[in-house]
Design a protein around this motif. Structure first.
Motif, PDB file in Angstrom:
ATOM      1  N   VAL A 279      89.098  -2.644  52.111  1.00  0.00           N
ATOM      2  CA  VAL A 279      89.929  -1.709  51.372  1.00  0.00           C
ATOM      3  C   VAL A 279      90.704  -2.418  50.258  1.00  0.00           C
ATOM      4  O   VAL A 279      91.077  -1.800  49.247  1.00  0.00           O
ATOM      5  CB  VAL A 279      90.884  -0.978  52.341  1.00  0.00           C
TER       6      VAL A 279
ATOM      7  N   ASN B   8      90.664   5.369  56.159  1.00  0.00           N
ATOM      8  CA  ASN B   8      90.216   3.992  56.373  1.00  0.00           C
ATOM      9  C   ASN B   8      89.571   3.885  57.759  1.00  0.00           C
ATOM     10  O   ASN B   8      89.920   4.630  58.691  1.00  0.00           O
ATOM     11  CB  ASN B   8      91.379   3.004  56.281  1.00  0.00           C
TER      12      ASN B   8
ATOM     13  N   ASN C 285      87.460   1.424  53.240  1.00  0.00           N
ATOM     14  CA  ASN C 285      87.854   2.738  52.756  1.00  0.00           C
ATOM     15  C   ASN C 285      86.637   3.667  52.704  1.00  0.00           C
ATOM     16  O   ASN C 285      85.515   3.218  52.430  1.00  0.00           O
ATOM     17  CB  ASN C 285      88.481   2.616  51.363  1.00  0.00           C
TER      18      ASN C 285
END
Length: 272
Positions: A24, A63, A72
């Motif tokens: 992410v 997430n 993500n």
């Protein structure tokens, strides 16, 4: 697919965009617009007048953990609804009309064999509907759809109705058979008794005594015929009366069962 409420079912499918190679912190997936705009534009684009109707598209940004790394993802949740008119016209209404015809067949006053043939024709028609429904429904359902319960119960009710018609026909045929046998026995007994009276009567002395004996003999024959006729009608009427009672009681119970079943099924179809 959840087909329990078929053909009034609503299906939801997801399209997930994600990356398993970047975390992410390295890659973040997001949408340029909101869910309302995507739904509106998709409805304008989705112009096909097919089996399905687009309801809405929701976007979920979240997430997830993949090998101790937070990644993500963007999920498009698409909700569609089946248009049930085709199945209502092709399946549910014809089967309902078959039930109505089966109820009305109890008022047929023609030959009982014609009534039985009519009910068997209705049962075969529902069998064809079940075969078509089996080919139409996907085989991915975890439990029996309500439309399958609807068709199966109606099929069973008409089958029970056919068994009741066979029982009533048997009772009526047995009463008619007893009536014919008793009629033959009555004719022979009256003839024998008439001959016995003629044998036992004394030779007439004059015309007045002969006339009196003829009147007494005629009265005796009429009494014997009336008595035998009452005995003849007693047993056949008993079988016929039982058949009529069974037919009327079953008709009332049959209509009550159909009404209760349709009300309960409609309630379950609406609430689920």
């Amino acid at each position: 697919m959840d087909l329990y409420r078929f053909p009034f079912d609503i299906q939801s499918c997801n399209i997930t965009l994600q990356s398993s190679a970047y975390s992410v912190d390295e890659l973040k997936i997001d949408s340029l617009t909101d869910s309302e705009w995507v739904t509106h534009e998709s409805k304008d684009t989705f112009q096909a007048q097919g089996e399905w109707e687009l309801l809405n598209i929701n976007m979920i940004n979240s997430n997830y953990t993949f090998f101790w790394s937070d990644n993500n993802q963007l999920i498009y949740q698409i909700t569609i609804k089946r248009r049930p008119l085709l199945y209502l016209v092709n399946f549910m209404l014809p089967i309902f009309f078959f039930v109505v015809l089966d109820v009305m067949s109890f008022f047929i006053n023609t030959n009982e064999a014609d009534k039985l043939s009519f009910k068997i024709t209705l049962l075969l028609s529902i069998s064809v509907m079940l075969l078509i429904l089996n080919d139409t429904l996907p085989s991915t359902a975890d439990k029996i759809p309500l439309i399958g319960v609807y068709c199966s119960v109606i099929f069973s009710l008409i089958g029970i109705s056919i068994l009741e018609t066979i029982l009533v026909n048997f009772l009526k045929a047995k009463g008619a058979e007893r009536r014919s046998i008793t009629s033959v026995e009555t004719t022979s007994v009256v003839s024998d008794r008439g001959g016995g009276v003629r044998d036992l009567q004394s030779p007439p002395v004059n015309d007045e005594q002969m006339y009196t004996l003829d009147i007494l003999k005629q009265i005796l024959f009429e009494c014997q015929a009336t008595n035998q006729q009452n005995q003849q009608e007693k047993t056949p009427l008993c079988w016929t009366r039982v058949a009529r009672i069974i037919d009327v009681a079953f008709l009332v119970l049959y209509i009550f069962t159909i009404v209760v079943f349709l009300c309960v099924l409609g309630k379950v179809w609406e609430v689920y």
